[in-house]
Enzyme design. Structure first.
Site, PDB file in Angstrom:
ATOM      1  N   HIS A   1       1.366  16.197   2.132  1.00 42.01           N
ATOM      2  CA  HIS A   1       1.009  17.264   3.008  1.00 42.01           C
ATOM      3  C   HIS A   1       2.129  18.337   3.296  1.00 42.01           C
ATOM      4  O   HIS A   1       3.252  18.125   2.996  1.00 42.01           O
ATOM      5  CB  HIS A   1       0.483  16.717   4.283  1.00 42.01           C
TER       6      HIS A   1
ATOM      7  N   HIS B   1       3.847  19.339   6.342  1.00 43.89           N
ATOM      8  CA  HIS B   1       4.771  19.439   7.379  1.00 43.89           C
ATOM      9  C   HIS B   1       5.997  19.258   6.829  1.00 43.89           C
ATOM     10  O   HIS B   1       6.305  19.025   5.835  1.00 43.89           O
ATOM     11  CB  HIS B   1       4.541  18.190   8.172  1.00 43.89           C
TER      12      HIS B   1
ATOM     13  N   ASP C   1       8.940  17.726   7.607  1.00 37.23           N
ATOM     14  CA  ASP C   1       9.582  16.756   7.381  1.00 37.23           C
ATOM     15  C   ASP C   1       9.049  16.233   5.711  1.00 37.23           C
ATOM     16  O   ASP C   1       9.506  14.933   5.521  1.00 37.23           O
ATOM     17  CB  ASP C   1       9.628  15.777   8.275  1.00 37.23           C
ATOM     18  N   HIS C   2       7.958  16.648   5.168  1.00 33.26           N
ATOM     19  CA  HIS C   2       7.697  16.080   3.842  1.00 33.26           C
ATOM     20  C   HIS C   2       7.803  17.457   2.791  1.00 33.26           C
ATOM     21  O   HIS C   2       7.736  16.960   1.413  1.00 33.26           O
ATOM     22  CB  HIS C   2       6.151  15.822   4.087  1.00 33.26           C
TER      23      HIS C   2
ATOM     24  N   HIS D   1      -4.816  13.712   9.629  1.00 30.87           N
ATOM     25  CA  HIS D   1      -3.524  14.218  10.200  1.00 30.87           C
ATOM     26  C   HIS D   1      -3.291  15.737   9.968  1.00 30.87           C
ATOM     27  O   HIS D   1      -2.920  16.292  10.983  1.00 30.87           O
ATOM     28  CB  HIS D   1      -2.225  13.524   9.560  1.00 30.87           C
TER      29      HIS D   1
ATOM     30  N   ASP E   1       1.604  10.720   5.926  1.00 31.71           N
ATOM     31  CA  ASP E   1       1.556  10.479   7.405  1.00 31.71           C
ATOM     32  C   ASP E   1       0.069  10.087   7.919  1.00 31.71           C
ATOM     33  O   ASP E   1      -0.421  10.324   9.115  1.00 31.71           O
ATOM     34  CB  ASP E   1       2.004  11.664   8.377  1.00 31.71           C
TER      35      ASP E   1
ATOM     36  N   HIS F   1       7.320   7.337   7.152  1.00 31.42           N
ATOM     37  CA  HIS F   1       7.954   7.115   8.077  1.00 31.42           C
ATOM     38  C   HIS F   1       8.689   5.702   8.490  1.00 31.42           C
ATOM     39  O   HIS F   1       7.553   4.955   8.106  1.00 31.42           O
ATOM     40  CB  HIS F   1       7.836   7.641   9.587  1.00 31.42           C
TER      41      HIS F   1
HETATM   42 FE    FE Z   1       5.881  13.427   8.939  1.00 38.25          FE
HETATM   43 ZN    ZN Z   2       3.099  15.017   9.180  1.00 34.09          ZN
END
Ligand code: FE
Ligand code: ZN
Length: 239
Positions: free
Chosen positions: A54, A56, A58-59, A112, A131, A169
């Site tokens: 996805h 976001h 942090d990905h 999410h 996530d 995570h």
């Molecule tokens: Fe994340």
């Molecule tokens: Zn995420």
């Protein structure tokens, strides 16, 4: 295929799926480029594919730099083409993505985010859940509905029980506290918590988990209907 866990940022995991036979790798959700580059250089392999669950930050944070350095092909969900940096290949729900020796089924699992997907390497029995499904938890519902997330988790639940789960995570210990609070008599969960603590004390990731473990221990997968799932998800947001 060998999976290497690459810790990134605070508590993210990126994953390298390495095909030893021709020394190439795919990376799943590179949060940042540096830790990935360090590993790639050390092992002397080539990073051919970047897979994103996805959009976001942090990905996808490492997409641009990795693509530039290795000329890697970026792969993600078609409806998120505008949100995934450097995307080259647009995937559909239920599509099989096949390249070199990599082969994964794409599962669209919204909740999410609306465009969240997972990569199911069905031959090796591995799934990268981003996530959406965490060990002993699930992602926050940012864009989808509770029903979306409930349905997405139900899809994952039904995969072969020995499928290994690689999520985005290291939240497992914190998640376990919520599970045990609402499911205090669950023996499987108690045993899993002992295991988790032992791993973390030795600086070992709690990932991968398995579909079997999550079905037995993850309270969000154990919710019988969308109403009880919704209640749990709301409680967890304020936990
Ligand atoms: Fe994340
Ligand atoms: Zn995420």
């Amino acid at each position: 295929m060998r999976v290497e866990i690459i810790p990134c940022l605070q508590d993210n995991y990126s994953y390298l799926i390495i095909d030893e036979s021709n020394k190439i790798a795919s990376v799943v959700d590179p949060s940042e480029a540096k830790p990935i580059i360090n590993f790639i250089e050390k092992e002397n392999i080539d990073l051919k594919y970047i897979l994103n669950t996805h959009h976001h930050f942090d990905h996808i944070g490492g997409n641009k730099d990795l693509k530039k350095k290795y000329n890697s092909v970026v792969i993600g969900y078609k409806d998120d083409a505008s949100r995934i940096p450097g995307i080259d290949i647009l995937l559909k729900n239920n599509q099989i993505w096949k390249a070199d020796n990599f082969e994964a089924k794409i599962m669209h699992i919204p909740g999410h985010t609306t465009g969240h997907i997972s990569f199911h390497f069905f031959k090796e029995k591995l799934i990268f859940t981003g996530d959406t499904l965490f060990s002993l938890g699930c992602g926050k519902i940012f864009e989808g509905t509770y029903q979306d997330m409930f349905d997405s988790l139900n899809q994952i639940k039904k995969l072969p029980q020995d499928t290994k789960i690689y999520c985005g995570h290291e939240y497992t210990l914190q998640n376990s506290k919520f599970c045990i609070k609402h499911d205090p008599e669950n023996l499987n969960l108690k045993n899993k918590i002992v295991e988790i603590k032992k791993k973390l004390e030795n600086n070992i990731p709690t990932i991968p988990s398995t579909i079997k473990d999550e079905n037995e221990c993850n309270i969000f997968l154990r919710a019988k209907d969308v109403e009880s799932f919704t209640k749990l998800r709301d409680l967890k947001d304020n936990f």
